[in-house]
Structure formats: C-alpha cells, structure tokens
Design a protein around this motif. Structure first.
Motif, PDB file in Angstrom:
ATOM      1  N   LEU A 103       0.824  -1.208   0.000  1.00 58.53           N
ATOM      2  CA  LEU A 103       0.000   0.000   0.000  1.00 58.53           C
ATOM      3  C   LEU A 103       0.862   1.264   0.000  1.00 58.53           C
ATOM      4  N   GLY A 104       1.957   1.249   0.766  1.00 60.92           N
ATOM      5  CA  GLY A 104       2.814   2.416   0.864  1.00 60.92           C
ATOM      6  C   GLY A 104       3.543   2.765  -0.420  1.00 60.92           C
ATOM      7  N   LYS A 105       3.616   1.805  -1.361  1.00 58.70           N
ATOM      8  CA  LYS A 105       4.298   2.051  -2.639  1.00 58.70           C
ATOM      9  C   LYS A 105       3.314   2.156  -3.804  1.00 58.70           C
ATOM     10  N   ALA A 106       2.031   1.958  -3.534  1.00 55.31           N
ATOM     11  CA  ALA A 106       1.049   1.843  -4.610  1.00 55.31           C
ATOM     12  C   ALA A 106       1.000   3.072  -5.517  1.00 55.31           C
ATOM     13  N   LEU A 107       0.928   4.263  -4.919  1.00 55.15           N
ATOM     14  CA  LEU A 107       0.828   5.476  -5.743  1.00 55.15           C
ATOM     15  C   LEU A 107       2.126   5.767  -6.485  1.00 55.15           C
ATOM     16  N   ASP A 108       3.268   5.516  -5.841  1.00 59.57           N
ATOM     17  CA  ASP A 108       4.558   5.703  -6.522  1.00 59.57           C
ATOM     18  C   ASP A 108       4.664   4.748  -7.709  1.00 59.57           C
ATOM     19  N   TYR A 109       4.238   3.504  -7.496  1.00 59.61           N
ATOM     20  CA  TYR A 109       4.268   2.484  -8.542  1.00 59.61           C
ATOM     21  C   TYR A 109       3.365   2.911  -9.708  1.00 59.61           C
ATOM     22  N   ALA A 110       2.130   3.282  -9.361  1.00 53.40           N
ATOM     23  CA  ALA A 110       1.170   3.678 -10.388  1.00 53.40           C
ATOM     24  C   ALA A 110       1.631   4.927 -11.126  1.00 53.40           C
ATOM     25  N   ASP A 111       2.217   5.858 -10.417  1.00 57.18           N
ATOM     26  CA  ASP A 111       2.723   7.081 -11.049  1.00 57.18           C
ATOM     27  C   ASP A 111       3.835   6.764 -12.056  1.00 57.18           C
ATOM     28  N   ALA A 112       4.718   5.858 -11.675  1.00 59.42           N
ATOM     29  CA  ALA A 112       5.811   5.475 -12.569  1.00 59.42           C
ATOM     30  C   ALA A 112       5.258   4.842 -13.841  1.00 59.42           C
ATOM     31  N   VAL A 113       4.262   3.999 -13.673  1.00 57.29           N
ATOM     32  CA  VAL A 113       3.633   3.351 -14.820  1.00 57.29           C
ATOM     33  C   VAL A 113       2.931   4.397 -15.695  1.00 57.29           C
ATOM     34  N   TYR A 114       2.232   5.311 -15.058  1.00 60.85           N
ATOM     35  CA  TYR A 114       1.521   6.376 -15.776  1.00 60.85           C
ATOM     36  C   TYR A 114       2.498   7.239 -16.565  1.00 60.85           C
ATOM     37  N   ARG A 115       3.607   7.619 -15.942  1.00 58.41           N
ATOM     38  CA  ARG A 115       4.600   8.438 -16.633  1.00 58.41           C
ATOM     39  C   ARG A 115       5.256   7.680 -17.774  1.00 58.41           C
ATOM     40  N   GLY A 116       5.208   6.344 -17.676  1.00 62.05           N
ATOM     41  CA  GLY A 116       5.740   5.522 -18.761  1.00 62.05           C
ATOM     42  C   GLY A 116       4.796   5.419 -19.953  1.00 62.05           C
ATOM     43  N   GLY A 117       3.560   5.889 -19.760  1.00 64.56           N
ATOM     44  CA  GLY A 117       2.622   5.908 -20.879  1.00 64.56           C
ATOM     45  C   GLY A 117       1.427   4.984 -20.781  1.00 64.56           C
ATOM     46  N   VAL A 118       1.296   4.262 -19.665  1.00 62.70           N
ATOM     47  CA  VAL A 118       0.155   3.352 -19.481  1.00 62.70           C
ATOM     48  C   VAL A 118      -0.944   4.066 -18.704  1.00 62.70           C
ATOM     49  N   ARG A 119      -2.175   3.926 -19.169  1.00 62.27           N
ATOM     50  CA  ARG A 119      -3.299   4.642 -18.558  1.00 62.27           C
ATOM     51  C   ARG A 119      -4.389   3.704 -18.052  1.00 62.27           C
ATOM     52  N   MET A 120      -4.116   2.419 -18.042  1.00 58.55           N
ATOM     53  CA  MET A 120      -5.108   1.429 -17.621  1.00 58.55           C
ATOM     54  C   MET A 120      -4.503   0.537 -16.549  1.00 58.55           C
ATOM     55  N   PHE A 121      -5.175   0.433 -15.406  1.00 60.72           N
ATOM     56  CA  PHE A 121      -4.650  -0.319 -14.270  1.00 60.72           C
ATOM     57  C   PHE A 121      -5.656  -1.355 -13.782  1.00 60.72           C
ATOM     58  N   GLU A 122      -5.134  -2.496 -13.380  1.00 62.31           N
ATOM     59  CA  GLU A 122      -5.933  -3.518 -12.702  1.00 62.31           C
ATOM     60  C   GLU A 122      -5.311  -3.766 -11.328  1.00 62.31           C
ATOM     61  N   VAL A 123      -6.101  -3.581 -10.282  1.00 64.19           N
ATOM     62  CA  VAL A 123      -5.640  -3.908  -8.932  1.00 64.19           C
ATOM     63  C   VAL A 123      -6.291  -5.232  -8.547  1.00 64.19           C
ATOM     64  N   ALA A 124      -5.479  -6.250  -8.321  1.00 64.72           N
ATOM     65  CA  ALA A 124      -5.998  -7.580  -8.002  1.00 64.72           C
ATOM     66  C   ALA A 124      -6.654  -7.581  -6.620  1.00 64.72           C
ATOM     67  N   MET A 125      -7.888  -8.045  -6.566  1.00 68.65           N
ATOM     68  CA  MET A 125      -8.648  -8.006  -5.322  1.00 68.65           C
ATOM     69  C   MET A 125      -8.203  -9.049  -4.297  1.00 68.65           C
ATOM     70  N   ASN A 126      -7.306  -9.950  -4.682  1.00 71.29           N
ATOM     71  CA  ASN A 126      -6.758 -10.881  -3.691  1.00 71.29           C
ATOM     72  C   ASN A 126      -5.417 -10.390  -3.153  1.00 71.29           C
TER      73      ASN A 126
END
Length: 204
Positions: free
Chosen positions: A19-42
C-alpha cells in the motif's frame, strides 16, 4: 469495455504491491505511458489502493479491479470505485453482478466452452488467461468459430513477447510482475521504472 480498450493496449496489473508504494508504482507506470490499471482483489489493501488511485488520477486513467470472483469482492470493488472488473475465469456470478450495475467487465476464458458462456451473457471482449501457456495462434483458432469476439492476453506477457501477442490478433495485453524489474520497486527507483515501462509502450 471496448471504449476503454480502444486507446489502451496495455493494462498494468498490480498484484501484491505494498500500500505504501502503490501510488509511486502507479505514477511510474503512468509516466511511462500506461493509462489502464488492474488492482488484483486478492492483494492486501486492494480496495484502498483502488480508492487512492481513483482520487489521485481522476479522469486521467482507468482503474479497475481484477480477480473479482465472488460477490464479496464484487461489492468491495464497486464500493472502492473500480471503473471495470476482470476475472480469471467465466464466473457467471460476476457477469450477473456487472450487468446489474452496468459495470464494464473483461471475463476470463481459456476454452471454447468458456467463450460460449461469456457470449451467452453478452460479453464478446474477453481476457484469455493464461495466454502465455497457449500457442501464439490459439487466439485465431478461437476467433474462427466465434466470429466477432476479441481477446486481451494476460498471463505470461513480457516486454519480449508483447508484440507477438498483438501480431497474432490480441487487441491488448495485461502485464503484471514483468512490467518492471522488481529491484526498481524494492529500491524505490521510480524514474528507472518509468523509463522501463516507457520502453515497453514505445515497442508497440
């Protein structure tokens, strides 16, 4: 799902990201050009991650919930604000839930029987899982009798084979642990992570 996938050929699958890295991770992916995310519910804190990402990205990205295979997960994902659902299988309960609440769904299939079930529920865009365990031409074999169907490859997708999947007829791919080197996440090297993702995006 079609309107989401039209301009998003890569979905970043977040499974087990702290959880503590989730936004940093997502931001890095977003800056890389990906705009679609799936968060696994398990994953731990999955609903919270979806809430944080929806608030953080607003309308600039699509944030969905994956592995939604029970009514409990359906309800939790919907309450968290997930914009679409994904399943690893042709889970009829999830299909019924998504139809009831008008939630875009990418149901998982592997066999012709799975495809037939999804079509009965009105879903003609599906997630082939695990795609990496099947021959590259397998999707063409499914499209033969099931004309009008489209597939997103998930499971075993890497930077090295993503183009092979797309060249064989998949309309998109989902990439999880292979999206960036694990050491980048471990060491909070988000600029390097972003450049790595950017390389994948540019390759297609």
């Amino acid at each position: 799902m079609k309107h989401i996938l039209e301009n998003n050929r890569i979905c970043a699958i977040m499974r087990g990201v702290p959880l503590g890295k989730a936004l940093d991770y997502a931001d890095a992916v977003y800056r890389g050009g990906v705009r679609m995310f799936e968060v696994a519910m398990n994953s731990g804190d999955a609903a919270k991650q979806i809430e944080l990402m929806r608030k953080h990205f607003g309308d600039n990205a699509y944030v969905g919930a994956g592995t939604v295979i029970s009514e409990e997960r359906c309800k939790a994902a919907r309450e968290a604000g997930a914009q679409f659902f994904l399943t690893p299988s042709a889970t009829t309960g999830t299909m019924e839930f998504c139809r009831r609440y008008d939630i875009p769904l990418l149901p998982g299939v592997l066999t012709p029987t799975d495809v037939a079930v999804c079509l009965e529920y009105g879903y003609n865009i599906m997630k082939l899982f695990p795609a990496g365990d099947m021959p590259p031409s397998y999707v063409k074999s499914l499209k033969g009798p099931f004309d009008g169907t489209e597939y997103v490859a998930v499971g075993g997708v890497t930077a090295g084979n993503i183009k092979t999947f797309l060249d064989n007829g998949f309309i998109g791919v989902g990439i999880g642990s292979n999206l960036m080197p694990k050491e980048y996440v471990k060491n909070d090297e988000w600029d390097k992570a972003s450049e790595y993702v950017k390389g994948i995006v540019e390759s297609i």
